[in-house]
Design a protein around this motif. Structure first.
Motif, PDB file in Angstrom:
ATOM      1  N   TYR A   1       0.840  -1.201   0.000  1.00  0.00           N
ATOM      2  CA  TYR A   1       0.000   0.000   0.000  1.00  0.00           C
ATOM      3  C   TYR A   1       0.876   1.252   0.000  1.00  0.00           C
ATOM      4  N   ALA A   2       1.899   1.249   0.857  1.00  0.00           N
ATOM      5  CA  ALA A   2       2.762   2.427   0.968  1.00  0.00           C
ATOM      6  C   ALA A   2       3.503   2.708  -0.333  1.00  0.00           C
ATOM      7  N   ARG A   3       3.923   1.657  -1.010  1.00  0.00           N
ATOM      8  CA  ARG A   3       4.737   1.824  -2.213  1.00  0.00           C
ATOM      9  C   ARG A   3       3.905   1.776  -3.496  1.00  0.00           C
ATOM     10  N   LYS A   4       2.605   1.463  -3.358  1.00  0.00           N
ATOM     11  CA  LYS A   4       1.725   1.354  -4.528  1.00  0.00           C
ATOM     12  C   LYS A   4       2.338   0.421  -5.581  1.00  0.00           C
ATOM     13  N   SER A   5       2.806  -0.734  -5.093  1.00  0.00           N
ATOM     14  CA  SER A   5       3.459  -1.713  -5.955  1.00  0.00           C
ATOM     15  C   SER A   5       3.191  -3.111  -5.427  1.00  0.00           C
ATOM     16  N   ASP A   6       3.060  -4.063  -6.353  1.00  0.00           N
ATOM     17  CA  ASP A   6       2.874  -5.454  -5.950  1.00  0.00           C
ATOM     18  C   ASP A   6       4.178  -6.235  -5.989  1.00  0.00           C
ATOM     19  N   GLN A   7       5.281  -5.551  -6.244  1.00  0.00           N
ATOM     20  CA  GLN A   7       6.575  -6.225  -6.372  1.00  0.00           C
ATOM     21  C   GLN A   7       7.233  -6.393  -4.998  1.00  0.00           C
ATOM     22  N   VAL A   8       7.559  -7.641  -4.669  1.00  0.00           N
ATOM     23  CA  VAL A   8       8.132  -7.964  -3.366  1.00  0.00           C
ATOM     24  C   VAL A   8       9.341  -8.870  -3.572  1.00  0.00           C
TER      25      VAL A   8
ATOM     26  N   LEU B   1       2.218 -17.535   1.132  1.00  0.00           N
ATOM     27  CA  LEU B   1       2.812 -18.582   0.300  1.00  0.00           C
ATOM     28  C   LEU B   1       3.505 -17.991  -0.919  1.00  0.00           C
ATOM     29  N   GLY B   2       3.008 -16.855  -1.389  1.00  0.00           N
ATOM     30  CA  GLY B   2       3.636 -16.201  -2.528  1.00  0.00           C
ATOM     31  C   GLY B   2       5.067 -15.798  -2.257  1.00  0.00           C
ATOM     32  N   VAL B   3       5.378 -15.461  -1.002  1.00  0.00           N
ATOM     33  CA  VAL B   3       6.741 -15.057  -0.649  1.00  0.00           C
ATOM     34  C   VAL B   3       7.506 -16.191   0.037  1.00  0.00           C
ATOM     35  N   THR B   4       6.966 -17.389  -0.021  1.00  0.00           N
ATOM     36  CA  THR B   4       7.638 -18.577   0.514  1.00  0.00           C
ATOM     37  C   THR B   4       8.481 -19.211  -0.577  1.00  0.00           C
ATOM     38  N   GLY B   5       9.755 -19.425  -0.283  1.00  0.00           N
ATOM     39  CA  GLY B   5      10.681 -19.945  -1.281  1.00  0.00           C
ATOM     40  C   GLY B   5      11.075 -21.381  -1.024  1.00  0.00           C
TER      41      GLY B   5
ATOM     42  N   SER C   1       1.552 -21.933  -7.998  1.00  0.00           N
ATOM     43  CA  SER C   1       2.389 -20.770  -8.271  1.00  0.00           C
ATOM     44  C   SER C   1       1.614 -19.466  -8.257  1.00  0.00           C
ATOM     45  N   TYR C   2       0.309 -19.544  -8.033  1.00  0.00           N
ATOM     46  CA  TYR C   2      -0.509 -18.338  -8.041  1.00  0.00           C
ATOM     47  C   TYR C   2      -0.177 -17.457  -6.833  1.00  0.00           C
ATOM     48  N   SER C   3      -0.208 -16.160  -7.028  1.00  0.00           N
ATOM     49  CA  SER C   3       0.094 -15.242  -5.936  1.00  0.00           C
ATOM     50  C   SER C   3      -0.480 -13.873  -6.260  1.00  0.00           C
ATOM     51  N   PRO C   4      -0.946 -13.147  -5.241  1.00  0.00           N
ATOM     52  CA  PRO C   4      -1.391 -11.769  -5.471  1.00  0.00           C
ATOM     53  C   PRO C   4      -0.210 -10.811  -5.631  1.00  0.00           C
ATOM     54  N   LEU C   5       1.012 -11.350  -5.459  1.00  0.00           N
ATOM     55  CA  LEU C   5       2.208 -10.516  -5.488  1.00  0.00           C
ATOM     56  C   LEU C   5       3.124 -10.910  -6.640  1.00  0.00           C
ATOM     57  N   ASN C   6       3.918  -9.980  -7.071  1.00  0.00           N
ATOM     58  CA  ASN C   6       4.952 -10.216  -8.077  1.00  0.00           C
ATOM     59  C   ASN C   6       6.267 -10.379  -7.301  1.00  0.00           C
ATOM     60  N   VAL C   7       6.711 -11.632  -7.138  1.00  0.00           N
ATOM     61  CA  VAL C   7       7.777 -11.945  -6.184  1.00  0.00           C
ATOM     62  C   VAL C   7       9.049 -12.375  -6.905  1.00  0.00           C
ATOM     63  N   HIS C   8      10.185 -11.905  -6.410  1.00  0.00           N
ATOM     64  CA  HIS C   8      11.487 -12.334  -6.896  1.00  0.00           C
ATOM     65  C   HIS C   8      12.314 -12.782  -5.690  1.00  0.00           C
TER      66      HIS C   8
ATOM     67  N   VAL D   1      10.003  -1.516  -6.224  1.00  0.00           N
ATOM     68  CA  VAL D   1       9.764  -2.658  -5.348  1.00  0.00           C
ATOM     69  C   VAL D   1       9.158  -2.176  -4.025  1.00  0.00           C
ATOM     70  N   ALA D   2       8.181  -2.922  -3.532  1.00  0.00           N
ATOM     71  CA  ALA D   2       7.540  -2.542  -2.274  1.00  0.00           C
ATOM     72  C   ALA D   2       8.430  -2.842  -1.079  1.00  0.00           C
ATOM     73  N   ALA D   3       8.949  -4.067  -1.028  1.00  0.00           N
ATOM     74  CA  ALA D   3       9.688  -4.455   0.169  1.00  0.00           C
ATOM     75  C   ALA D   3      10.460  -5.738  -0.053  1.00  0.00           C
ATOM     76  N   LEU D   4      11.406  -5.962   0.839  1.00  0.00           N
ATOM     77  CA  LEU D   4      12.019  -7.272   1.040  1.00  0.00           C
ATOM     78  C   LEU D   4      11.479  -7.823   2.343  1.00  0.00           C
ATOM     79  N   ILE D   5      11.016  -9.082   2.333  1.00  0.00           N
ATOM     80  CA  ILE D   5      10.627  -9.770   3.555  1.00  0.00           C
ATOM     81  C   ILE D   5      11.595 -10.915   3.767  1.00  0.00           C
ATOM     82  N   ALA D   6      12.118 -11.035   4.993  1.00  0.00           N
ATOM     83  CA  ALA D   6      13.137 -12.045   5.258  1.00  0.00           C
ATOM     84  C   ALA D   6      13.090 -12.498   6.702  1.00  0.00           C
ATOM     85  N   GLU D   7      13.404 -13.772   6.909  1.00  0.00           N
ATOM     86  CA  GLU D   7      13.615 -14.322   8.244  1.00  0.00           C
ATOM     87  C   GLU D   7      15.103 -14.197   8.581  1.00  0.00           C
ATOM     88  N   PRO D   8      15.463 -13.655   9.723  1.00  0.00           N
ATOM     89  CA  PRO D   8      16.880 -13.620  10.102  1.00  0.00           C
ATOM     90  C   PRO D   8      17.488 -15.025  10.181  1.00  0.00           C
TER      91      PRO D   8
END
Length: 431
Positions: free
Chosen positions: A122-129, A144-148, A156-163, A203-210
């Protein structure tokens, strides 16, 4: 027990996995031990998947919940003021280190990560994560979209565009011989390349587990996320730290896992151990991000009075008893002993972890390839000797453990002995 197992299989989904050849029913718990329906007692080194963070039947938590129950009000909703929510949010905001932080409570880590992704997109107005390879962030659509990790993805469906990025995959041949410094440099250059080639830049954000939980406690070298953050800042992208498994001092060296990288994220998510068995999750984020959403929102049961009573008591207990220091002390006992034993056991590929979050990776002694079948053998060996552990890893070949933060030095040594015996038995089985 066989009757209960048959009933379970008749009404529960096949994908709800059970541990052990003969699954157990846990019926009682005291301290850091649990007892099953057959009367067998176990030293618990998995704590309900890192959830019973300070053990079982803790008087401070039990009494806090009983006081709340005695009022007769077990639920109202966020339409009214909730003192327990405010008190817990104040503590978490202070501990997070995030400037002008605000907190939103959910029921689980999955919901928390969904909320964090909503704030960022929402903040970045982007679906790229951006997300990390081998990661796991929950079982819902966006999470699940951001689960690697393919073992946890149904489609493979996701509401996000994930790399997906490198950072916790030092086992790959192209990285295996690199120093931490060189690995961080290579991963950072790859991040720049991903941003230049696979994204639109916004890109909206990076999400990561330490430390990657389901991934088998694999982790980026300290400093990687600081390097990533410098690049993200150039693009205005946000950083979300998934602290569902690494929060509250579990790693021993810092209170939140990301602090080992010298980074304060824009958003942190949490859940699991905070309620010591009661359902609680949430997000702590910069106030401007949290306040920016224009639509009305709530979580009906998120932050309910019972969970808040348990969570406040649990967090107070962690802080009052300096359990972060205890995690560092007792975790070192276990990991030092495991590493010493691993040197003479070809079946052990690696011992890794921080604090009371450690793992044993099992490999084929002849080839060095991942050995999930041997992980199954070791699970049975630990159970037979009276210790509960977990299993995970990208290839299903990792025994992962996270005892309660209240583990004593005597219990650490007891558990270490069981684990070494189980490693030796597994090594024999591999010959």
């Amino acid at each position: 027990m066989s009757d209960l197992l048959a009933r379970h299989r008749a009404v529960m989904p096949d994908w709800v996995a059970l541990y052990y050849d003969r699954p157990i029913e846990i019926v009682e718990g005291r301290g850091n031990r649990v007892t099953d329906a057959d009367g067998t007692t176990y030293l618990d080194f998995f704590a309900g998947i890192l959830t019973n963070m300070i053990g079982y039947d803790v008087p401070e938590v039990r009494e806090a919940v009983e006081r709340r129950l005695a009022t007769g009000v077990v639920h109202t909703s966020t339409a009214y003021l909730l003192r327990g929510q405010v008190e817990l949010a104040e503590k978490i905001a202070r501990l997070s280190g995030i400037e002008d932080a605000k907190v939103f409570f959910t029921n689980s880590g999955t919901e928390a990560n969904e909320t964090a992704l909503l704030l960022a997109t929402y903040a970045r107005k982007s679906d790229q994560v951006l997300a990390m390879r081998q990661s796991y962030h929950g079982r819902s659509f966006g999470a699940l979209g951001v689960t690697g990790n393919r073992a946890w993805k149904n489609n493979s469906y996701s509401p996000l565009n994930v790399h997906f990025l490198h950072g916790a995959d030092r086992h790959l041949p192209q990285f295996a011989r690199l120093s931490d410094h060189d690995y961080i440099k290579v991963c950072t250059e790859d991040l720049r390349h991903v941003l230049a080639t696979a994204t639109g830049g916004d890109v909206a954000a990076l999400i990561a587990e330490p430390i990657q939980g389901v991934g088998g406690f694999t982790m980026a070298p300290d400093g990687l996320f600081a390097a990533y953050r410098e690049v993200l800042d150039e693009y205005g992208a946000l950083f979300i730290s998934d602290e569902v498994q690494t929060g509250w001092g579990r790693t021993g060296e810092t209170f939140f896992g990301i602090q080992a990288h010298g980074v304060t994220p824009d958003v942190m998510t949490f859940a699991k151990g905070l309620g010591n068995g009661f359902a609680v999750g949430g997000v702590v984020a910069r106030g401007d991000l949290m306040d920016a959403l224009h639509a009305v929102g709530l979580s009906t049961f998120g932050g309910n009075p019972i969970s808040m009573a348990a969570a406040n008591a649990t967090l107070d207990y962690v802080l009052d008893h300096d359990l972060q220091a205890n995690a560092a002390r007792t975790g070192a006992i276990v990991m030092d002993g495991l590493r010493e034993a691993a040197g003479r056991l070809p079946v052990v590929g690696e011992v890794r972890g921080k604090g009371l979050m450690f793992a044993i990776e099992l490999v084929d002694p002849g080839t060095g390839e991942p050995a999930p079948a041997l992980a199954g053998v070791m699970m049975e060996e630990t159970r037979r000797r009276g210790l509960l552990a977990g299993k995970g890893g990208l290839y299903g070949n990792v025994i992962r453990m996270a005892p309660p933060l209240t583990l004593t030095e005597a219990e650490a040594k007891e558990g270490l002995g069981i684990l070494i015996d189980s490693m030796e038995a597994t090594n024999e089985a591999s010959e």
